[in-house]
Design a protein around this motif. Structure first.
Motif, mmCIF file in Angstrom:
data_model
loop_
_atom_site.group_PDB
_atom_site.id
_atom_site.type_symbol
_atom_site.label_atom_id
_atom_site.label_comp_id
_atom_site.label_asym_id
_atom_site.label_seq_id
_atom_site.Cartn_x
_atom_site.Cartn_y
_atom_site.Cartn_z
ATOM 1 N N UNK A 183 59.669 28.366 32.636
ATOM 2 C CA UNK A 183 60.471 27.313 32.019
ATOM 3 C C UNK A 183 59.630 26.123 31.544
ATOM 4 N N UNK A 184 58.299 26.189 31.772
ATOM 5 C CA UNK A 184 57.411 25.128 31.297
ATOM 6 C C UNK A 184 56.436 25.618 30.225
ATOM 7 N N UNK A 185 56.388 26.928 30.012
ATOM 8 C CA UNK A 185 55.380 27.486 29.122
ATOM 9 C C UNK A 185 55.553 27.002 27.685
ATOM 10 N N UNK A 186 56.802 26.864 27.225
ATOM 11 C CA UNK A 186 57.022 26.394 25.850
ATOM 12 C C UNK A 186 56.483 24.976 25.691
ATOM 13 N N UNK A 187 56.812 24.108 26.648
ATOM 14 C CA UNK A 187 56.328 22.721 26.586
ATOM 15 C C UNK A 187 54.803 22.688 26.578
ATOM 16 N N UNK A 188 54.175 23.454 27.488
ATOM 17 C CA UNK A 188 52.715 23.437 27.586
ATOM 18 C C UNK A 188 52.070 23.914 26.289
ATOM 19 N N UNK A 189 52.526 25.057 25.782
ATOM 20 C CA UNK A 189 51.901 25.623 24.586
ATOM 21 C C UNK A 189 52.118 24.741 23.367
ATOM 22 N N UNK A 190 53.257 24.067 23.326
ATOM 23 C CA UNK A 190 53.525 23.161 22.207
ATOM 24 C C UNK A 190 52.621 21.936 22.260
ATOM 25 N N UNK A 191 52.410 21.394 23.465
ATOM 26 C CA UNK A 191 51.605 20.177 23.613
ATOM 27 C C UNK A 191 50.106 20.451 23.554
ATOM 28 N N UNK A 192 49.684 21.652 23.988
ATOM 29 C CA UNK A 192 48.258 21.941 24.071
ATOM 30 C C UNK A 192 47.647 22.235 22.698
ATOM 31 N N UNK A 193 48.493 22.513 21.710
ATOM 32 C CA UNK A 193 47.989 22.887 20.376
ATOM 33 C C UNK A 193 46.998 21.879 19.827
ATOM 34 N N UNK A 194 47.332 20.598 19.947
ATOM 35 C CA UNK A 194 46.495 19.551 19.341
ATOM 36 C C UNK A 194 45.117 19.436 19.994
ATOM 37 N N UNK A 195 44.969 20.030 21.213
ATOM 38 C CA UNK A 195 43.701 19.923 21.937
ATOM 39 C C UNK A 195 42.854 21.188 21.869
ATOM 40 N N UNK A 196 43.436 22.265 21.333
ATOM 41 C CA UNK A 196 42.755 23.553 21.361
ATOM 42 C C UNK A 196 41.487 23.572 20.503
ATOM 43 N N UNK A 197 40.564 24.397 20.954
ATOM 44 C CA UNK A 197 39.277 24.676 20.300
ATOM 45 C C UNK A 197 38.243 23.576 20.524
ATOM 46 N N UNK A 198 38.532 22.324 20.120
ATOM 47 C CA UNK A 198 37.524 21.279 20.326
ATOM 48 C C UNK A 198 37.491 20.797 21.771
ATOM 49 N N UNK A 199 38.673 20.670 22.404
ATOM 50 C CA UNK A 199 38.740 20.086 23.748
ATOM 51 C C UNK A 199 39.192 21.071 24.829
ATOM 52 N N UNK A 200 39.933 22.100 24.432
ATOM 53 C CA UNK A 200 40.394 23.123 25.363
ATOM 54 C C UNK A 200 40.215 24.494 24.719
ATOM 55 N N UNK A 201 39.766 25.460 25.513
ATOM 56 C CA UNK A 201 39.670 26.830 25.026
ATOM 57 C C UNK A 201 40.502 27.745 25.925
ATOM 58 N N UNK A 202 40.866 28.907 25.399
ATOM 59 C CA UNK A 202 41.588 29.922 26.169
ATOM 60 C C UNK A 202 40.717 31.164 26.208
ATOM 61 N N UNK A 203 40.254 31.543 27.421
ATOM 62 C CA UNK A 203 39.338 32.679 27.487
ATOM 63 C C UNK A 203 40.090 34.011 27.544
ATOM 64 N N UNK A 204 39.329 35.099 27.572
ATOM 65 C CA UNK A 204 39.925 36.436 27.504
ATOM 66 C C UNK A 204 40.780 36.757 28.727
ATOM 67 N N UNK A 205 40.521 36.086 29.847
ATOM 68 C CA UNK A 205 41.289 36.340 31.068
ATOM 69 C C UNK A 205 42.539 35.471 31.168
ATOM 70 N N UNK B 283 45.197 15.632 30.129
ATOM 71 C CA UNK B 283 46.171 16.096 31.122
ATOM 72 C C UNK B 283 47.448 15.259 31.099
ATOM 73 N N UNK B 284 47.318 13.948 30.938
ATOM 74 C CA UNK B 284 48.510 13.114 30.896
ATOM 75 C C UNK B 284 49.374 13.449 29.677
ATOM 76 N N UNK B 285 48.734 13.873 28.593
ATOM 77 C CA UNK B 285 49.454 14.264 27.384
ATOM 78 C C UNK B 285 50.241 15.557 27.596
ATOM 79 N N UNK B 286 49.766 16.391 28.507
ATOM 80 C CA UNK B 286 50.435 17.670 28.789
ATOM 81 C C UNK B 286 51.542 17.538 29.825
ATOM 82 N N UNK B 287 51.635 16.379 30.461
ATOM 83 C CA UNK B 287 52.636 16.167 31.500
ATOM 84 C C UNK B 287 54.062 16.185 30.937
ATOM 85 N N UNK B 288 54.997 16.431 31.838
ATOM 86 C CA UNK B 288 56.406 16.213 31.546
ATOM 87 C C UNK B 288 56.803 14.929 32.264
ATOM 88 N N UNK B 289 57.239 13.948 31.523
ATOM 89 C CA UNK B 289 57.553 12.637 32.104
ATOM 90 C C UNK B 289 59.015 12.561 32.497
#
Length: 335
Positions: free
Chosen positions: A290-312, A329-335
């Protein structure tokens, strides 16, 4: 010991994996006092035979005889608050110990048989250049300690340092120097025999802090003493931070801690904050559905330069992401 007796049911019945004497200056206690506390813990809980038992210590408290006593009563890990091997750094930070005492403390602990020693260092100290920082790391490598915790200098309100900087602004830490020294540590830690496994922590193979690692993985813990925090998955508790009030409350059966119930949002936020701090990262499968949609939506702006997703399936901070981890991390929080 009285608090331990009162709160023995706070934790589940699982065997204790780590015991940590810290958060103040436990090396001021005598070995008789330390033995009494350890005995109470062993009488209250089942403690694993290979438990990691750590004591934090100031270098000026450590002698060969005291180190031998600590080893004899059951401590198998020592964390020394060295901070720096430079005399002027010690004076700047108003520390009581000297570089000579720091060297002696490490040598004494090793001679007493401690094979798991952690050192705290601080970087970003004004008037300390990159060569000075390299010198600190060279000494650590030469001493052959097993663990290193490194923190940027922070100026806490209402401290002697804060008042000093108020009248002498040139003494305030400079971000550029802090970042330069942190970058050097991260990029060259392997040259010194260390692996970075968390933003501020580095270890030789097999010597990660089991105690701190449990915090980052959400393992339950009981904290005893003034200011101590506790967590059991249902609630978090924190003791009052005044020694006298804490003592009197225990003596007279009055409340000495506050409690908050952990909501699902809080659990999610804490998981993101703690696991992204580690080099292993945050596992995609650990994120509740129930949090995966929020996380994936918020993490987009940080991907590649600041966050990566490995093969595992682990989200990990990049070196650039480490420098702004709190913001991410604070940007990814649910307030």
């Amino acid at each position: 010991m009285k608090e331990l007796e009162q709160r023995k049911d706070f934790l589940p019945n699982d065997p204790i994996e780590t015991i940590y004497f810290g958060g103040g200056t436990p090396s001021l206690l005598t070995t008789i006092e330390l033995t009494s506390i350890l005995s109470s813990i062993y009488e209250t809980y089942e403690v694993k035979t290979n438990a990691e038992i750590t004591i934090e210590a100031n270098p000026d408290d450590i002698s060969l005889s005291f180190s031998k006593e600590l080893k004899h009563i059951g401590f198998n890990r020592m964390s020394l608050g060295i901070q720096s091997f430079l005399e002027r750094d010690m004076k700047y930070m108003h520390r009581a110990h000297t570089p000579s005492q720091s060297h002696h403390a490490i040598d004494a602990a090793q001679e007493a048989g401690f094979e798991n020693i952690s050192i705290d260092l601080i970087y970003g100290i004004p008037n300390t250049n990159l060569n000075d920082w390299k010198n600190n790391l060279d000494i650590i490598a030469a001493k052959n300690v097993q663990h290193l915790s490194c923190y940027a200098l922070t100026v806490e309100p209402n401290t002697a340092l804060a008042y000093q900087i108020k009248s002498h602004p040139q003494l305030e830490p400079k971000d550029a120097d802090t970042i330069l020294q942190m970058e050097y540590l991260i990029h060259h830690c392997k040259d010194y025999g260390f692996e970075q496994y968390e933003i501020s922590n580095f270890s030789k193979p097999g010597f990660k802090s089991r105690h701190n690692n449990n915090y980052w993985q959400g393992v339950y813990y009981l904290g005893l003493g003034p200011s101590a925090h506790s967590y059991n998955g249902i609630s978090r508790q924190w003791n009052i931070n005044n020694n006298v009030k804490y003592y009197k409350a225990l003596e007279h059966g009055l409340p000495y801690f506050e409690t908050e119930v952990i909501t699902l949002n809080m659990k999610y936020n804490e998981m993101v904050m703690t696991q992204l701090r580690t080099m292993k990262g945050l596992s995609k499968i650990n994120i509740p559905s129930n949090y995966i949609y929020h996380f994936q939506n918020e993490v987009k702006k940080w991907m590649n330069q600041y966050i990566t997703l490995d093969e595992e399936g682990f989200y990990k901070l990049t070196p650039e992401g480490i420098y702004i981890s709190d913001k991410i991390t604070s940007d990814l929080f649910i307030l």
